[in-house]
Design a protein around this motif. Structure first.
Motif, PDB file in Angstrom:
ATOM      1  N   VAL A  55     -11.450  68.384  51.948  1.00 25.40           N
ATOM      2  CA  VAL A  55     -11.876  67.993  53.295  1.00 25.40           C
ATOM      3  C   VAL A  55     -13.258  68.581  53.557  1.00 25.40           C
ATOM      4  O   VAL A  55     -13.421  69.800  53.521  1.00 25.40           O
ATOM      5  N   PRO A  56     -14.284  67.740  53.810  1.00 26.56           N
ATOM      6  CA  PRO A  56     -14.223  66.278  53.792  1.00 26.56           C
ATOM      7  C   PRO A  56     -14.185  65.730  52.366  1.00 26.56           C
ATOM      8  O   PRO A  56     -14.670  66.369  51.433  1.00 26.56           O
ATOM      9  N   SER A  57     -13.611  64.553  52.239  1.00 27.92           N
ATOM     10  CA  SER A  57     -13.452  63.926  50.931  1.00 27.92           C
ATOM     11  C   SER A  57     -14.776  63.358  50.427  1.00 27.92           C
ATOM     12  O   SER A  57     -15.752  63.227  51.173  1.00 27.92           O
ATOM     13  N   GLN A  58     -14.799  63.029  49.146  1.00 25.09           N
ATOM     14  CA  GLN A  58     -15.927  62.310  48.574  1.00 25.09           C
ATOM     15  C   GLN A  58     -15.411  61.352  47.509  1.00 25.09           C
ATOM     16  O   GLN A  58     -14.268  61.461  47.060  1.00 25.09           O
ATOM     17  N   LEU A  59     -16.234  60.396  47.151  1.00 30.11           N
ATOM     18  CA  LEU A  59     -15.908  59.505  46.047  1.00 30.11           C
ATOM     19  C   LEU A  59     -16.218  60.218  44.740  1.00 30.11           C
ATOM     20  O   LEU A  59     -17.269  60.851  44.606  1.00 30.11           O
ATOM     21  N   LEU A  60     -15.311  60.106  43.792  1.00 30.63           N
ATOM     22  CA  LEU A  60     -15.497  60.730  42.490  1.00 30.63           C
ATOM     23  C   LEU A  60     -15.180  59.710  41.408  1.00 30.63           C
ATOM     24  O   LEU A  60     -14.142  59.049  41.452  1.00 30.63           O
ATOM     25  N   THR A  61     -16.090  59.578  40.456  1.00 31.92           N
ATOM     26  CA  THR A  61     -15.842  58.749  39.282  1.00 31.92           C
ATOM     27  C   THR A  61     -15.680  59.663  38.083  1.00 31.92           C
ATOM     28  O   THR A  61     -16.504  60.553  37.859  1.00 31.92           O
ATOM     29  N   THR A  62     -14.609  59.452  37.337  1.00 28.93           N
ATOM     30  CA  THR A  62     -14.402  60.218  36.114  1.00 28.93           C
ATOM     31  C   THR A  62     -14.572  59.297  34.911  1.00 28.93           C
ATOM     32  O   THR A  62     -14.338  58.086  34.985  1.00 28.93           O
ATOM     33  N   ARG A  63     -14.995  59.891  33.810  1.00 27.26           N
ATOM     34  CA  ARG A  63     -15.108  59.173  32.541  1.00 27.26           C
ATOM     35  C   ARG A  63     -14.177  59.865  31.567  1.00 27.26           C
ATOM     36  O   ARG A  63     -14.453  60.976  31.116  1.00 27.26           O
ATOM     37  N   GLY A  64     -13.050  59.222  31.301  1.00 20.32           N
ATOM     38  CA  GLY A  64     -12.010  59.918  30.559  1.00 20.32           C
ATOM     39  C   GLY A  64     -11.460  61.037  31.430  1.00 20.32           C
ATOM     40  O   GLY A  64     -11.113  60.829  32.590  1.00 20.32           O
ATOM     41  N   SER A  65     -11.427  62.244  30.904  1.00 20.74           N
ATOM     42  CA  SER A  65     -10.904  63.382  31.665  1.00 20.74           C
ATOM     43  C   SER A  65     -12.002  64.172  32.367  1.00 20.74           C
ATOM     44  O   SER A  65     -11.714  65.153  33.055  1.00 20.74           O
ATOM     45  N   LYS A  66     -13.263  63.741  32.224  1.00 26.22           N
ATOM     46  CA  LYS A  66     -14.379  64.522  32.753  1.00 26.22           C
ATOM     47  C   LYS A  66     -15.009  63.856  33.976  1.00 26.22           C
ATOM     48  O   LYS A  66     -15.157  62.635  34.016  1.00 26.22           O
ATOM     49  N   PRO A  67     -15.402  64.659  34.985  1.00 21.31           N
ATOM     50  CA  PRO A  67     -16.134  64.096  36.128  1.00 21.31           C
ATOM     51  C   PRO A  67     -17.427  63.437  35.652  1.00 21.31           C
ATOM     52  O   PRO A  67     -18.121  63.953  34.772  1.00 21.31           O
ATOM     53  N   TYR A  68     -17.748  62.286  36.238  1.00 14.21           N
ATOM     54  CA  TYR A  68     -18.938  61.537  35.825  1.00 14.21           C
ATOM     55  C   TYR A  68     -19.974  61.456  36.945  1.00 14.21           C
ATOM     56  O   TYR A  68     -21.161  61.642  36.726  1.00 14.21           O
ATOM     57  N   TRP A  69     -19.484  61.168  38.179  1.00 16.24           N
ATOM     58  CA  TRP A  69     -20.397  60.988  39.305  1.00 16.24           C
ATOM     59  C   TRP A  69     -19.664  61.291  40.603  1.00 16.24           C
ATOM     60  O   TRP A  69     -18.456  61.106  40.705  1.00 16.24           O
ATOM     61  N   ARG A  70     -20.410  61.792  41.592  1.00 15.69           N
ATOM     62  CA  ARG A  70     -19.823  62.053  42.909  1.00 15.69           C
ATOM     63  C   ARG A  70     -20.767  61.548  43.994  1.00 15.69           C
ATOM     64  O   ARG A  70     -21.982  61.448  43.792  1.00 15.69           O
ATOM     65  N   SER A  71     -20.200  61.257  45.149  1.00  9.80           N
ATOM     66  CA  SER A  71     -20.978  60.670  46.241  1.00  9.80           C
ATOM     67  C   SER A  71     -21.533  61.699  47.210  1.00  9.80           C
ATOM     68  O   SER A  71     -22.374  61.374  48.045  1.00  9.80           O
ATOM     69  N   GLY A  72     -21.052  62.940  47.119  1.00 12.46           N
ATOM     70  CA  GLY A  72     -21.307  63.901  48.183  1.00 12.46           C
ATOM     71  C   GLY A  72     -20.270  63.724  49.280  1.00 12.46           C
ATOM     72  O   GLY A  72     -19.642  62.670  49.399  1.00 12.46           O
ATOM     73  N   PRO A  73     -20.034  64.749  50.112  1.00 13.59           N
ATOM     74  CA  PRO A  73     -18.969  64.690  51.122  1.00 13.59           C
ATOM     75  C   PRO A  73     -19.206  63.608  52.174  1.00 13.59           C
ATOM     76  O   PRO A  73     -20.345  63.243  52.472  1.00 13.59           O
ATOM     77  N   TRP A  74     -18.100  63.111  52.726  1.00 15.52           N
ATOM     78  CA  TRP A  74     -18.148  62.136  53.811  1.00 15.52           C
ATOM     79  C   TRP A  74     -18.540  62.845  55.106  1.00 15.52           C
ATOM     80  O   TRP A  74     -18.016  63.904  55.431  1.00 15.52           O
ATOM     81  N   ALA A  75     -19.475  62.249  55.850  1.00 13.76           N
ATOM     82  CA  ALA A  75     -19.923  62.825  57.120  1.00 13.76           C
ATOM     83  C   ALA A  75     -19.880  61.751  58.199  1.00 13.76           C
ATOM     84  O   ALA A  75     -20.880  61.080  58.463  1.00 13.76           O
ATOM     85  N   LYS A  76     -18.714  61.537  58.764  1.00 19.16           N
ATOM     86  CA  LYS A  76     -18.452  60.625  59.884  1.00 19.16           C
ATOM     87  C   LYS A  76     -18.620  59.152  59.533  1.00 19.16           C
ATOM     88  O   LYS A  76     -17.710  58.358  59.723  1.00 19.16           O
ATOM     89  N   THR A  77     -19.789  58.749  59.037  1.00 13.98           N
ATOM     90  CA  THR A  77     -20.029  57.329  58.771  1.00 13.98           C
ATOM     91  C   THR A  77     -20.633  57.058  57.398  1.00 13.98           C
ATOM     92  O   THR A  77     -20.899  55.904  57.068  1.00 13.98           O
ATOM     93  N   LYS A  78     -20.856  58.099  56.601  1.00 16.32           N
ATOM     94  CA  LYS A  78     -21.513  57.878  55.313  1.00 16.32           C
ATOM     95  C   LYS A  78     -21.268  59.054  54.383  1.00 16.32           C
ATOM     96  O   LYS A  78     -20.805  60.123  54.804  1.00 16.32           O
ATOM     97  N   PHE A  79     -21.587  58.847  53.108  1.00 13.94           N
ATOM     98  CA  PHE A  79     -21.532  59.919  52.120  1.00 13.94           C
ATOM     99  C   PHE A  79     -22.905  60.582  52.053  1.00 13.94           C
ATOM    100  O   PHE A  79     -23.925  59.908  51.888  1.00 13.94           O
ATOM    101  N   THR A  80     -22.924  61.894  52.148  1.00 13.92           N
ATOM    102  CA  THR A  80     -24.197  62.607  52.276  1.00 13.92           C
ATOM    103  C   THR A  80     -25.033  62.591  51.008  1.00 13.92           C
ATOM    104  O   THR A  80     -26.245  62.788  51.061  1.00 13.92           O
ATOM    105  N   GLY A  81     -24.404  62.350  49.861  1.00 15.75           N
ATOM    106  CA  GLY A  81     -25.146  62.414  48.608  1.00 15.75           C
ATOM    107  C   GLY A  81     -25.754  61.106  48.161  1.00 15.75           C
ATOM    108  O   GLY A  81     -26.326  61.033  47.073  1.00 15.75           O
ATOM    109  N   LEU A  82     -25.633  60.050  48.979  1.00  8.40           N
ATOM    110  CA  LEU A  82     -26.165  58.746  48.590  1.00  8.40           C
ATOM    111  C   LEU A  82     -27.466  58.483  49.337  1.00  8.40           C
ATOM    112  O   LEU A  82     -27.460  58.265  50.550  1.00  8.40           O
ATOM    113  N   PRO A  83     -28.600  58.501  48.633  1.00 11.35           N
ATOM    114  CA  PRO A  83     -29.897  58.358  49.302  1.00 11.35           C
ATOM    115  C   PRO A  83     -30.068  57.032  50.027  1.00 11.35           C
ATOM    116  O   PRO A  83     -30.804  56.954  51.009  1.00 11.35           O
TER     117      PRO A  83
END
Length: 243
Positions: free
Chosen positions: A147-175
């Motif tokens: 909390v707060p959640s974020q989008l996470l993409t894994t490749r196999g068993s390893k993390p690949y990409w993340r969006s940054g935490p959700w902040a009310k209306t958007k993900f903070t890590g997406l430019p």
């Protein structure tokens, strides 16, 4: 939406899938037998005497099923206008099974990603192996239980990409989600350990989110008769890749 048999790239493999009706080229949004294609044209999709949805090959062998049987007086399958394939108890009208609870690589406006810490249930996107092979690929997309959640993409068993935490209306890590961006999605988390990521606007031009076989998350919207890419992440120069 339509439900039927299709063959990617004119191969010998047949799959049961759902796609947008009347839109060319065909865009498949869900596949039943991702790991078990059939190769004979006499295969058929049927409801068993126990109320289960089955895909049978030409020799009446079970190729794929929803994996459940029901103590009911009969059931039927129906494809809803939302693109959700459901199995319904004929007597009560209760949903016994639905494809929206068994996602493939695509998120439609009425479906959602989710987690439930109490039950362990998760709904995730799983990429195709290649553009023409719908079997499960390397990439899985999900929302995290933090909390707060974020989008996470894994490749196999390893993390690949993340969006940054959700902040009310958007993900903070997406430019691209700057002050001018109107986000069509909602992320809700509750005190009971559940979270849902879904689409806010239901009555708009057809739209879908897909996790590609290369690990990108793409959003397409229909403009007339053509699909237009309106959002893509991660970009090649993104700083949110895991090393």
């Amino acid at each position: 939406y339509e439900l039927g048999f299709f063959s990617p790239n004119n191969s010998q493999n047949l799959y049961v899938g759902i796609w947008f009706k009347g839109i060319t080229p065909r865009t498949v949004v869900w596949v039943a037998n991702r790991e078990t294609p059939v190769t004979d044209s006499t295969a058929n999709l049927t409801i068993s005497s126990s109320g289960s949805l089955l895909l049978l090959n030409g020799k009446h062998g079970v190729v794929w099923s929803i994996g459940e049987t029901f103590a009911s007086n009969g059931s039927r399958a129906e494809l809803l206008d939302t693109g959700d394939l459901i199995v319904i108890d004929k007597a009560s009208g209760r949903y016994l099974w639905r494809s929206f609870e068994h996602l493939g690589d695509t998120l439609l406006p009425s479906s959602n990603l989710m987690y439930n810490l109490a039950t362990g249930e998760k709904r995730v996107l799983t990429s195709w192996k290649t553009y023409t092979d719908p079997s499960p690929g390397e990439f899985v997309g999900q929302i995290t239980p933090q909390v707060p959640s974020q989008l996470l993409t894994t490749r196999g068993s390893k993390p690949y990409w993340r969006s940054g935490p959700w902040a009310k209306t958007k993900f903070t890590g997406l430019p691209l989600m700057d002050e001018s961006y109107t986000n069509p999605f909602s992320l809700q988390q509750d005190a009971n350990g559940s979270g849902f990521f879904s689409h806010l606007q239901r009555n708009i031009e057809p739209l879908y989110v897909v996790l590609t076989s290369e690990g990108s998350v793409k959003i397409y919207q229909l403009n007339g008769t053509d699909w237009v890419l309106i959002y893509e992440t991660p970009l090649a120069n993104s700083c949110d890749f895991y090393g």
